[in-house]
Design a protein around this motif. Structure first.
Motif, PDB file in Angstrom:
ATOM      1  N   MET A 112      28.048  27.291  27.244  1.00 51.14           N
ATOM      2  CA  MET A 112      27.144  27.469  26.261  1.00 51.14           C
ATOM      3  C   MET A 112      27.153  26.373  25.181  1.00 51.14           C
ATOM      4  SD  MET A 112      27.317  31.658  25.712  1.00 51.14           S
ATOM      5  CE  MET A 112      25.420  31.420  24.760  1.00 51.14           C
ATOM      6  N   LYS A 113      25.841  25.913  24.798  1.00 50.78           N
ATOM      7  CA  LYS A 113      25.911  25.003  23.610  1.00 50.78           C
ATOM      8  C   LYS A 113      26.512  25.658  22.315  1.00 50.78           C
ATOM      9  CE  LYS A 113      22.216  22.408  25.709  1.00 50.78           C
ATOM     10  NZ  LYS A 113      20.833  21.710  25.489  1.00 50.78           N
ATOM     11  N   ASN A 114      27.164  25.135  21.563  1.00 44.90           N
ATOM     12  CA  ASN A 114      27.532  25.355  20.500  1.00 44.90           C
ATOM     13  C   ASN A 114      27.347  24.413  18.995  1.00 44.90           C
ATOM     14  OD1 ASN A 114      29.505  23.649  20.893  1.00 44.90           O
ATOM     15  ND2 ASN A 114      31.268  24.973  21.227  1.00 44.90           N
ATOM     16  N   ASN A 115      26.148  23.739  19.012  1.00 40.32           N
ATOM     17  CA  ASN A 115      26.050  22.904  18.017  1.00 40.32           C
ATOM     18  C   ASN A 115      25.588  23.662  16.719  1.00 40.32           C
ATOM     19  OD1 ASN A 115      26.234  20.831  19.930  1.00 40.32           O
ATOM     20  ND2 ASN A 115      24.117  20.195  19.736  1.00 40.32           N
ATOM     21  N   LEU A 116      25.116  24.738  16.723  1.00 38.14           N
ATOM     22  CA  LEU A 116      24.743  25.581  15.866  1.00 38.14           C
ATOM     23  C   LEU A 116      26.155  26.117  15.005  1.00 38.14           C
ATOM     24  CD1 LEU A 116      22.961  26.653  13.828  1.00 38.14           C
ATOM     25  CD2 LEU A 116      22.235  28.545  15.357  1.00 38.14           C
ATOM     26  N   LEU A 117      26.817  26.691  15.997  1.00 32.11           N
ATOM     27  CA  LEU A 117      28.138  27.274  15.405  1.00 32.11           C
ATOM     28  C   LEU A 117      29.035  26.269  14.908  1.00 32.11           C
ATOM     29  CD1 LEU A 117      29.930  29.666  15.556  1.00 32.11           C
ATOM     30  CD2 LEU A 117      30.927  28.824  18.029  1.00 32.11           C
ATOM     31  N   ASP A 118      29.111  25.115  15.300  1.00 31.09           N
ATOM     32  CA  ASP A 118      29.630  23.850  14.695  1.00 31.09           C
ATOM     33  C   ASP A 118      29.259  23.662  13.389  1.00 31.09           C
ATOM     34  OD1 ASP A 118      31.248  23.406  16.826  1.00 31.09           O
ATOM     35  OD2 ASP A 118      30.301  21.922  17.585  1.00 31.09           O
ATOM     36  N   LEU A 119      27.876  23.942  13.109  1.00 30.63           N
ATOM     37  CA  LEU A 119      27.192  23.322  11.986  1.00 30.63           C
ATOM     38  C   LEU A 119      27.602  24.872  11.023  1.00 30.63           C
ATOM     39  CD1 LEU A 119      23.769  21.953  12.810  1.00 30.63           C
ATOM     40  CD2 LEU A 119      25.574  20.817  11.679  1.00 30.63           C
ATOM     41  N   ALA A 120      27.441  26.049  11.481  1.00 26.78           N
ATOM     42  CA  ALA A 120      27.870  27.250  10.690  1.00 26.78           C
ATOM     43  C   ALA A 120      29.325  27.136  10.187  1.00 26.78           C
ATOM     44  CB  ALA A 120      27.515  28.423  11.669  1.00 26.78           C
ATOM     45  N   LYS A 121      29.909  26.592  10.962  1.00 22.87           N
ATOM     46  CA  LYS A 121      31.593  26.373  10.401  1.00 22.87           C
ATOM     47  C   LYS A 121      31.604  25.236   9.391  1.00 22.87           C
ATOM     48  CE  LYS A 121      33.616  27.699  14.637  1.00 22.87           C
ATOM     49  NZ  LYS A 121      34.443  27.275  16.131  1.00 22.87           N
ATOM     50  N   GLN A 122      30.768  24.206   9.438  1.00 21.89           N
ATOM     51  CA  GLN A 122      30.800  23.165   8.295  1.00 21.89           C
ATOM     52  C   GLN A 122      30.311  23.692   7.194  1.00 21.89           C
ATOM     53  OE1 GLN A 122      29.206  19.701  10.486  1.00 21.89           O
ATOM     54  NE2 GLN A 122      28.811  18.743   8.651  1.00 21.89           N
ATOM     55  N   ARG A 123      29.248  24.644   7.140  1.00 17.76           N
ATOM     56  CA  ARG A 123      28.682  25.024   5.982  1.00 17.76           C
ATOM     57  C   ARG A 123      29.705  25.833   5.141  1.00 17.76           C
ATOM     58  NH1 ARG A 123      28.193  28.834   3.240  1.00 17.76           N
ATOM     59  NH2 ARG A 123      29.122  29.985   4.767  1.00 17.76           N
ATOM     60  N   ARG A 124      30.032  25.592   3.952  1.00 13.16           N
ATOM     61  CA  ARG A 124      30.924  26.334   3.265  1.00 13.16           C
ATOM     62  C   ARG A 124      30.697  25.917   1.731  1.00 13.16           C
ATOM     63  NH1 ARG A 124      36.114  26.569   5.027  1.00 13.16           N
ATOM     64  NH2 ARG A 124      36.024  28.260   3.297  1.00 13.16           N
ATOM     65  N   THR A 125      31.080  27.151   1.148  1.00 12.23           N
ATOM     66  CA  THR A 125      30.777  27.053  -0.484  1.00 12.23           C
ATOM     67  C   THR A 125      31.932  25.924  -0.878  1.00 12.23           C
ATOM     68  OG1 THR A 125      30.375  29.369  -0.602  1.00 12.23           O
ATOM     69  CG2 THR A 125      31.301  28.374  -2.517  1.00 12.23           C
ATOM     70  N   ILE A 126      31.310  24.888  -1.661  1.00  9.96           N
ATOM     71  CA  ILE A 126      31.767  23.919  -2.206  1.00  9.96           C
ATOM     72  C   ILE A 126      31.602  23.947  -3.869  1.00  9.96           C
ATOM     73  CG2 ILE A 126      32.289  21.402  -2.025  1.00  9.96           C
ATOM     74  CD1 ILE A 126      32.793  22.576   0.378  1.00  9.96           C
ATOM     75  N   TYR A 127      32.512  24.015  -4.514  1.00  7.29           N
ATOM     76  CA  TYR A 127      32.512  24.032  -5.916  1.00  7.29           C
ATOM     77  C   TYR A 127      32.741  22.687  -6.799  1.00  7.29           C
ATOM     78  CZ  TYR A 127      32.500  29.127  -5.809  1.00  7.29           C
ATOM     79  OH  TYR A 127      32.089  30.453  -5.465  1.00  7.29           O
ATOM     80  N   ASP A 128      33.699  21.883  -6.041  1.00  7.59           N
ATOM     81  CA  ASP A 128      33.706  20.376  -6.709  1.00  7.59           C
ATOM     82  C   ASP A 128      32.845  19.434  -6.235  1.00  7.59           C
ATOM     83  OD1 ASP A 128      34.888  18.387  -7.955  1.00  7.59           O
ATOM     84  OD2 ASP A 128      36.718  18.302  -6.833  1.00  7.59           O
ATOM     85  N   LEU A 129      31.532  19.425  -6.827  1.00 11.28           N
ATOM     86  CA  LEU A 129      30.759  18.332  -6.299  1.00 11.28           C
ATOM     87  C   LEU A 129      30.253  17.338  -7.179  1.00 11.28           C
ATOM     88  CD1 LEU A 129      28.070  21.441  -5.384  1.00 11.28           C
ATOM     89  CD2 LEU A 129      29.586  20.085  -3.945  1.00 11.28           C
TER      90      LEU A 129
END
Length: 200
Positions: free
Chosen positions: A1-18
């Motif tokens: 199965m393709k998991n491009n979206l899953l990889d992006l979901a793992k990449q999306r994180r809460t980042i406070y130091d911007l």
């Protein structure tokens, strides 16, 4: 199965130091944000989500509003110092997206579809979640960090006055975004048997 979206979901994180060290222009970011929100699903395709995108002085003005409004809410100077430092970190980001719900549209659908009237408020919140998650993930795909804040309804009146917001737009969240100066740490998950049930 393709998991491009899953990889992006793992990449999306809460980042406070911007920070503001982005290679994208404001126009490029604005186009990405607008196009992503347009593609986010909503019940009956009623498109109740609205967004205000702030850069530069307008972005900073938003977080000054937050700091000034919080002065009367925190119990003492020490607490305000901690709160102020947190908000200044949001202000250090490149920009902010203000997410709103168009309440007039919600009311129209409640009236026009009385069988489902009790659901449209909930569905508008689901549309908010869809739009916010989609934008957050699209930003993450491009290496742009973000976090989501909820100083509404405390700041609603001041934001409405500062940015000429229609009375029918209800503020739901604030997403500051920018360059990732410090990545997020590890993320823990509850066990599958707590989170899921699967039946045949």
């Amino acid at each position: 199965m393709k998991n491009n979206l899953l990889d992006l979901a793992k990449q999306r994180r809460t980042i406070y130091d911007l920070g503001r060290n982005l290679s994208f222009t404001q126009d490029e970011l604005t186009t990405l944000i607008k196009d992503t929100i347009k593609q986010a699903p909503s019940a009956f395709n009623n498109q109740t989500t609205r967004a205000v995108i702030l850069y530069g002085a307008s972005h900073e003005k938003l977080w000054d509003i937050v700091i000034n409004r919080l002065k009367s809410e925190v119990p003492d100077e020490a607490a305000f110092a901690r709160t102020s430092a947190k908000v200044k970190a949001f202000k250090a980001a490149f920009g902010t997206i203000l997410y709103f719900t168009e309440t007039k549209t919600v009311a129209e659908f409640e009236k026009n579809f009385p069988l489902y009237a009790a659901n449209f408020q909930d569905w508008s919140e689901q549309a908010q979640g869809n739009a916010q998650y989609a934008v957050w993930t699209a930003l993450a795909e491009n290496g742009v960090g973000a976090n989501l804040q909820h100083y509404n309804p405390l700041i609603d009146d001041d934001v409405r006055a500062a940015f000429d917001i229609p009375a029918s737009w209800r503020l739901r969240a604030q997403m500051d975004f920018g360059s990732i100066e410090t990545p997020a740490g590890n993320k823990d998950h509850l066990a599958d048997d707590v989170l899921f049930k699967v039946f045949n």
